[in-house]
Design a protein around this motif. Structure first.
Motif, PDB file in Angstrom:
ATOM      1  N   TRP A  54       0.811  -1.233   0.117  1.00 54.10           N
ATOM      2  CA  TRP A  54       0.238   0.049   0.106  1.00 54.10           C
ATOM      3  C   TRP A  54       0.732   1.043   0.132  1.00 54.10           C
ATOM      4  N   PRO A  81     -14.327  -4.292 -13.550  1.00 51.77           N
ATOM      5  CA  PRO A  81     -13.497  -5.381 -13.420  1.00 51.77           C
ATOM      6  C   PRO A  81     -13.731  -6.562 -14.826  1.00 51.77           C
ATOM      7  N   GLU A  90      -9.018  -5.395 -11.846  1.00 59.09           N
ATOM      8  CA  GLU A  90      -9.897  -4.231 -11.428  1.00 59.09           C
ATOM      9  C   GLU A  90      -9.004  -3.323 -10.843  1.00 59.09           C
ATOM     10  N   GLU A  91      -9.952  -2.449 -10.616  1.00 54.96           N
ATOM     11  CA  GLU A  91      -9.574  -1.203 -10.028  1.00 54.96           C
ATOM     12  C   GLU A  91      -9.928  -1.279  -8.319  1.00 54.96           C
ATOM     13  N   ILE A  92      -8.906  -0.815  -7.411  1.00 55.77           N
ATOM     14  CA  ILE A  92      -9.392  -1.117  -6.006  1.00 55.77           C
ATOM     15  C   ILE A  92      -9.382   0.239  -5.491  1.00 55.77           C
ATOM     16  N   GLU A  93     -10.693   0.688  -4.980  1.00 55.19           N
ATOM     17  CA  GLU A  93     -10.921   1.983  -4.454  1.00 55.19           C
ATOM     18  C   GLU A  93     -10.367   2.274  -3.027  1.00 55.19           C
ATOM     19  N   GLU A  94     -10.091   1.018  -2.543  1.00 55.17           N
ATOM     20  CA  GLU A  94      -9.448   0.835  -1.089  1.00 55.17           C
ATOM     21  C   GLU A  94      -7.932   1.279  -1.165  1.00 55.17           C
ATOM     22  N   ASN A  97      -7.446   3.671  -5.863  1.00 52.88           N
ATOM     23  CA  ASN A  97      -7.814   3.392  -7.117  1.00 52.88           C
ATOM     24  C   ASN A  97      -6.541   2.798  -7.904  1.00 52.88           C
ATOM     25  N   TRP A  99      -4.472  -0.261  -9.742  1.00 55.46           N
ATOM     26  CA  TRP A  99      -5.165  -1.375 -10.503  1.00 55.46           C
ATOM     27  C   TRP A  99      -4.599  -2.826  -9.773  1.00 55.46           C
ATOM     28  N   ALA A 100      -5.413  -3.855  -9.905  1.00 51.77           N
ATOM     29  CA  ALA A 100      -4.804  -5.011  -9.238  1.00 51.77           C
ATOM     30  C   ALA A 100      -4.943  -6.100 -10.318  1.00 51.77           C
ATOM     31  N   TYR A 102      -5.176 -10.321 -10.477  1.00 51.79           N
ATOM     32  CA  TYR A 102      -4.977 -11.694  -9.589  1.00 51.79           C
ATOM     33  C   TYR A 102      -4.807 -12.581 -10.746  1.00 51.79           C
ATOM     34  N   ALA A 111      -0.287  -5.518  -7.885  1.00 54.79           N
ATOM     35  CA  ALA A 111      -1.048  -4.393  -7.592  1.00 54.79           C
ATOM     36  C   ALA A 111      -0.260  -3.002  -8.163  1.00 54.79           C
TER      37      ALA A 111
END
Length: 310
Positions: A54, A81, A90-94, A97, A99-100, A102, A111
């Motif tokens: 992060w 997604p 997908e984009e991870i707002e937490e 934003n 991108w991740a 998997y 990410a």
């Protein structure tokens, strides 16, 4: 990770580490080894987990300072997604934003901040890499993009003609001598470490087998599965090497040998500080000594490090 600068010194400091027990009296051998890896290894290999990483994008880059040809600048419209048999993107707002990616088969995450991430192609090998690099931090992380991941990126960004930049000339794909696993290294600074490019279940299996070897061959040093897995990754990255009786670590400051039979045989040698990076020569020398059975030889390493690399 910032590039490490090495400058010339008039003297070379070479000091044997006589007895680890006197330095880490409250640690067992496994704890000593893990401590050595965590404190001084060339570059810690980060897990592909956005929650762990992060801090890389806590100060989100803006549109104004986004890298030219970045994935952020290529993206069109709303991001939803997408997934196929191998990947989910997908984009991870937490995560502000980020991108991740998997990887369903390898069960790993990658990410990244799309504002400083580009697609770079090694024309010689015909391989595409998703490269996240910051002007100050340098190369942050990288993943290889095969056909299925590129398919996801096209669907996610809404653009069919993705932009591929030439691979940064300071980077090159390096193949581990023992494992055959590829990694990305820096030509100008071998001490910066290796970013592993795990691409298949067979490569993950090789790492598991190597971890088992560490556990079985060095029971007095490797006392946990976590440590065995870590050493397997470090060896695949060219950051440690096994000998008959122990393990040699290539740290940022020097060589560390830990003996699996007798702590009194441990030693440490500081690197000479040169303008030129001698890491790659050192690695080749280590492989030769591994074959000849002299990898543990303190005097041989001391003589080699006294060479003039300038």
């Amino acid at each position: 990770m910032p590039i490490i600068s090495f400058r010339c010194h008039t003297t070379i400091h070479l000091a044997p580490l006589v007895n680890q027990e006197t330095i880490h009296q409250d640690m067992d051998r496994g704890q000593q080894l893990m401590s050595r890896i965590n404190q001084g290894i060339l570059r810690e290999i980060k897990p592909k987990n956005p929650l762990v990483e992060w801090y890389y994008w806590k100060d989100k880059h803006t549109v104004a300072d986004a890298t030219e040809h970045s994935l952020f600048k290529m993206a069109q419209g709303m991001l939803s997604p997408v997934e196929n048999d191998n990947y989910r993107l997908e984009e991870i707002e937490e995560l502000n934003n980020a991108w991740a990616v998997y990887d369903k088969k390898l069960n790993t995450f990658f990410a990244f901040d799309p504002a400083i991430t580009t697609l770079q192609k090694d024309e010689k090998r015909n391989r595409v890499l998703v490269v996240c690099e910051d002007k100050e931090l340098g190369l942050i992380d990288v993943i290889e993009a095969g056909a299925l991941l590129l398919e996801c990126l096209r669907a996610f960004t809404g653009i069919e003609e993705l932009c591929f930049l030439p691979l940064n000339p300071d980077y090159y794909i390096w193949t581990g001598t023992v494992t055959g696993i590829d990694g990305l290294k820096m030509r100008s600074n071998g001490y910066a470490g290796t970013w592993l490019l795990l691409q298949s279940e067979s490569q993950v299996k090789k790492l598991r087998m190597l971890a088992t070897i560490y556990s079985m061959d060095y029971p007095n040093l490797v006392d946990s599965d976590e440590l065995a897995r870590r050493l397997a990754k470090e060896e695949a990255a060219g950051q440690c090497i096994r000998s008959r009786h122990g393990i040699v670590l290539f740290t940022e400051e020097g060589l560390v040998y830990m003996d699996g039979t007798n702590p009194d045989n441990d030693w440490e040698l500081k690197y000479p500080i040169y303008e030129n990076d001698c890491y790659y020569e050192m690695l080749r020398f280590a492989y030769r000594k591994q074959v000849s059975g002299e990898l543990e030889n303190y005097c041989a390493w001391k003589a080699w490090l006294n060479k003039d690399f300038t």
